[in-house]
Design an enzyme around this catalytic site. Structure first.
Site, short mmCIF file in Angstrom:
data_model
loop_
_atom_site.label_atom_id
_atom_site.label_comp_id
_atom_site.label_asym_id
_atom_site.label_seq_id
_atom_site.Cartn_x
_atom_site.Cartn_y
_atom_site.Cartn_z
N ASP A 45 30.09 11.35 2.09
CA ASP A 45 29.21 12.01 3.06
C ASP A 45 28.18 11.04 3.65
O ASP A 45 27.85 10.02 3.04
CB ASP A 45 28.46 13.18 2.39
CG ASP A 45 27.70 12.75 1.14
OD1 ASP A 45 28.26 11.95 0.35
OD2 ASP A 45 26.56 13.19 0.95
N GLU A 46 27.73 11.40 4.83
CA GLU A 46 26.53 10.84 5.45
C GLU A 46 26.41 9.32 5.42
O GLU A 46 25.47 8.77 4.87
CB GLU A 46 25.28 11.41 4.74
CG GLU A 46 25.17 12.91 4.84
CD GLU A 46 23.95 13.45 4.09
OE1 GLU A 46 23.24 14.26 4.69
OE2 GLU A 46 23.71 13.06 2.94
C1 TNX Z 1 23.04 16.96 2.35
S1 TNX Z 1 25.58 17.97 1.44
C2 TNX Z 1 23.58 16.05 1.46
C3 TNX Z 1 22.82 15.66 0.28
C4 TNX Z 1 21.46 16.28 0.25
C5 TNX Z 1 21.53 17.72 0.70
C6 TNX Z 1 20.23 18.44 0.61
C7 TNX Z 1 25.90 16.52 1.41
C8 TNX Z 1 27.29 16.20 1.29
N1 TNX Z 1 24.89 15.62 1.52
O1 TNX Z 1 22.74 14.24 0.20
O2 TNX Z 1 20.97 16.20 -1.05
O3 TNX Z 1 21.99 17.76 2.03
O4 TNX Z 1 20.37 19.82 0.88
#
Ligand code: TNX
Length: 492
Positions: free
Chosen positions: A303-304
């Site tokens: 993710d991200e």
């Molecule tokens: C998104 S959900 C993230 C996390 C954060 C979360 C907080 C996801 C795959 N990544 O790194 O902790 O939001 O709600």
């Protein structure tokens, strides 16, 4: 037989009759079955604390049939791994299943048929009556999970076991452990020891952090297995890797180790994806984790990542997928992995409409999804503006939001067959203790459990909120401080 969560497939109550649990009650298990005996032992342990009764456990003989609690494990019974039947009369309570997991789920239903005080840690007065009737039950979805982020704030192995006990009560069957992130690396890796000793040595806001030894991790896995819960370990990559980048200089493209990080920004870190050494590192880390994990899945996060091109990212995911496959596991990743070419066995975890990737297209190509839509299932989001801990980036999530949705209609083009199940993540940027975690999980987690277990046609918010209300005293007996949502008619 009214306040069972998740609501069973079928309940026929017999009014005015009950089975009285007494000091002389025996728990009888299928002859020759070690697993039935173990589940009988577990039930006895749960019931002894609050009743103070001895509750002897023994194998059932033909002459015993007249009374007691009987745990019957026999093939050809209720269908499915987790299916069961429970029949209670004035003389006996009989739990039947074809597989041990089903028998264990039946035990959870039996617990919920007893008064709330049955969950107390010390002896209570009773009386202990189990209402008569017949329940036939099995789950709607195979994956009913909860995720615990032990990276942002560390939770000890004992705290994870406590969480497992609470998951078991609601028939959840997956514990996804988010073991690594920018702020901490929480699992010892023999060939890369600094990951845990250095990378695990802090957390959000500073402080000592912590990590699990391989033995502690194995204990968590065994504790979960005894509750028929599969542990899915996550090592997040290529982003969310600052703890690793701080532990080993060679994982950075510029060869310089990063400082450890105790803030809460996301997206800034990434492994050096062009460097062959990165894949040797991942092969060794995932290899050790695969060896320690009996379940079929390894979660690789994904993710991200804000510092890589889509091409670099997809190439990375495809290489990691091969590594996971070589270690004979199925890869799971957050929905962003659907930017890459996925094997038929890979699972994507949907979390947010804006997160990128194309989950619907991937489903068309055969990928199965676990659904964790943030605005429904994120237990770290605030209930309302007065909630002390938690985030609000996807809005507030009240009890009804977490409950009142259907996995088969959440995403246009993703029907029931494409959905492996549901999962409720608990991210821990703002949580500092198990107490904080439980306040966020209760009462939303049981709602997600029902979304995953119960038939769509049996679920109605108005009925659910009344059943849920009856669980407040159960949580109090368990020592859980829960959010007293104004949406639920709690007893005083
Ligand atoms: C998104 S959900 C993230 C996390 C954060 C979360 C907080 C996801 C795959 N990544 O790194 O902790 O939001 O709600």
């Amino acid at each position: 037989m009214q306040a069972i969560v998740p609501v069973p497939v079928s309940v026929e109550a017999v009014q005015g009759t009950w089975f009285p649990l007494a000091g002389s009650t025996r728990i009888l298990t299928s002859p020759g079955s070690a697993e039935a005996a173990r589940i009988g032992g577990y039930l006895a342990e749960v019931l002894r604390r609050s009743t103070g009764y001895p509750l002897q456990v023994s194998e059932e003989r033909a002459s015993d049939r007249a009374g007691g609690i009987s745990l019957q494990l026999a093939p050809g019974g209720p269908p499915g791994e987790e299916g069961y039947e429970l029949e209670v009369t004035g003389e006996s309570a009989t739990l039947r299943a074809s597989h041990p997991a089903g028998l264990f789920r039946a035990v959870q239903t039996l617990r919920q048929l007893l008064p709330a005080a049955i969950e107390a840690a010390t002896a209570q007065p009773g009386p202990w009556r189990i209402p008569a009737g017949r329940i036939v039950d099995h789950p709607r979805f195979a994956w009913r999970g909860a995720m615990l982020d032990v990276a942002r704030h560390f939770f000890t192995a004992d705290e994870v076991k406590r969480y497992l006990d609470l998951l078991a009560l609601y028939k959840l069957n997956v514990l996804h452990l988010h073991l690594t992130d920018d702020q901490g690396w929480r699992i010892a890796i023999r060939r890369w020891p600094r990951l845990a000793t250095h990378g695990g040595g802090t957390q959000v806001g500073g402080g000592p952090g912590g990590h699990y030894t391989q033995r502690e991790y194995a204990e968590i896995v065994a504790y979960a297995r005894d509750r028929y819960i599969t542990v899915v370990p996550e090592v997040d990559m290529p982003g969310h890797t600052n703890a690793a980048l701080a532990s080993y200089a060679e994982l950075n493209c510029d060869g310089r180790a990063r400082d450890r990080y105790t803030g809460t920004e996301v997206g800034f870190s990434a492994l050096c994806v062009e460097e062959p050494g990165t894949y040797r590192f991942l092969d060794e880390v995932l290899g050790e984790l695969a060896e320690l994990t009996p379940g079929p899945y390894l979660h690789i996060g994904g993710d991200e990542v804000k510092t890589l091109s889509d091409e670099q990212y997809a190439g990375f995911i495809e290489r990691v997928q091969q590594i996971v496959r070589r270690h004979r596991k199925r890869m799971v990743g957050w929905q962003e992995i659907t930017k890459a070419h996925l094997d038929a066995t890979t699972v994507a975890q949907y979390w947010d409409a804006g997160a990128g990737g194309d989950a619907v297209r991937a489903v068309g190509e055969g990928t199965k999804l676990v659904l964790s839509p943030a605005s429904r299932t994120y237990l770290d989001l605030k209930y309302d503006r007065r909630t002390e801990r938690g985030l609000d980036w996807a809005g507030y999530v009240e009890v009804r939001d977490a409950y009142d949705w259907d996995p088969a209609t959440l995403l246009e083009g993703v029907g029931q067959e494409a959905v492996l199940g549901v999962e409720a993540p608990l991210w821990s940027e703002t949580l500092r203790s198990m107490h904080d975690a439980e306040l966020m999980a209760f009462p939303r987690l049981p709602g997600i459990a029902e979304v995953g277990w119960s038939p769509a046609a049996s679920r109605r918010w108005d009925d659910y909120r009344r059943r849920l209300a009856a669980h407040g005293p159960r949580w109090s007996a368990l020592g859980i401080v829960y959010h007293r949502s104004p949406q639920v008619p709690w007893p005083d």
